[in-house]
Motif scaffolding. Structure first.
Motif, PDB file in Angstrom:
ATOM      1  N   ALA A  29       0.831  -1.186   0.000  1.00 44.78           N
ATOM      2  CA  ALA A  29       0.000   0.000   0.000  1.00 44.78           C
ATOM      3  C   ALA A  29       0.872   1.244   0.000  1.00 44.78           C
ATOM      4  N   GLN A  30       0.280   2.364  -0.362  1.00 43.68           N
ATOM      5  CA  GLN A  30       0.995   3.634  -0.390  1.00 43.68           C
ATOM      6  C   GLN A  30       1.615   3.926   0.965  1.00 43.68           C
ATOM      7  N   GLY A  31       2.908   4.171   0.982  1.00 42.93           N
ATOM      8  CA  GLY A  31       3.598   4.525   2.205  1.00 42.93           C
ATOM      9  C   GLY A  31       3.815   3.392   3.181  1.00 42.93           C
ATOM     10  N   PRO A  54     -11.257  -0.732   3.068  1.00 43.54           N
ATOM     11  CA  PRO A  54     -10.374   0.289   2.482  1.00 43.54           C
ATOM     12  C   PRO A  54      -8.893   0.015   2.736  1.00 43.54           C
ATOM     13  N   ASP A  55      -8.544  -0.579   3.879  1.00 47.28           N
ATOM     14  CA  ASP A  55      -7.146  -0.885   4.173  1.00 47.28           C
ATOM     15  C   ASP A  55      -6.577  -1.973   3.272  1.00 47.28           C
ATOM     16  N   ASP A  56      -7.420  -2.668   2.515  1.00 45.40           N
ATOM     17  CA  ASP A  56      -6.940  -3.648   1.550  1.00 45.40           C
ATOM     18  C   ASP A  56      -6.441  -3.000   0.269  1.00 45.40           C
ATOM     19  N   THR A  57      -6.650  -1.708   0.114  1.00 44.99           N
ATOM     20  CA  THR A  57      -6.184  -0.997  -1.075  1.00 44.99           C
ATOM     21  C   THR A  57      -4.664  -1.103  -1.180  1.00 44.99           C
ATOM     22  N   ALA A  58      -4.188  -1.621  -2.307  1.00 41.10           N
ATOM     23  CA  ALA A  58      -2.757  -1.837  -2.484  1.00 41.10           C
ATOM     24  C   ALA A  58      -2.510  -2.368  -3.888  1.00 41.10           C
TER      25      ALA A  58
END
Length: 129
Positions: A40-42, A88-92
């Protein structure tokens, strides 16, 4: 000539599902080990699910346990990641990887160390309303 190509990513709403595919060419995907990773971002790269031929073990990260399922279809030379109840935390960016080297380790080893020899280019999953 060895190559892995991920597909199936996209935009999905929270609570939705996606199935990612990883097609292998140049080698038999009945490998000693296969795995799915994400970044994921960052954030650092995270091993989320791996399979090892050592005792046929399978491992899932706590963050996805009970929601994601890894599988492979040897006839199609493809590995899948079924993702349910997406957050949403699965965004990657999701990557698949495989290893055919002589030494075989546990599934958790591969997901912890990311020590697999062949990697795909990634497919992006975005979970958002």
């Amino acid at each position: 000539q060895v190559q892995l190509v991920e597909s199936g990513g996209g935009l999905v709403q929270p609570g939705g599902s996606l199935r990612l595919s990883c097609a292998a060419s140049g080698f038999n995907f009945a490998s000693n080990a296969i795995g799915w990773f994400r970044q994921a971002q960052g954030r650092e790269r995270e091993g989320i699910s791996c399979i090892s031929n050592l005792a046929g073990s399978t491992w899932y990260a706590d963050s996805v346990k009970g929601r994601f399922t890894i599988s492979r279809d040897n006839a199609k030379n493809t590995v899948y990641l079924e993702m349910n109840s997406l957050k949403p935390d699965d965004t990657a960016v999701y990557y698949c990887a495989a290893d055919q080297r002589k030494m075989v380790y546990s599934a958790s080893y591969y997901c912890r160390t990311a020590n697999l020899e062949v990697w795909g280019q990634g497919t992006t999953v975005t979970v958002s309303s």
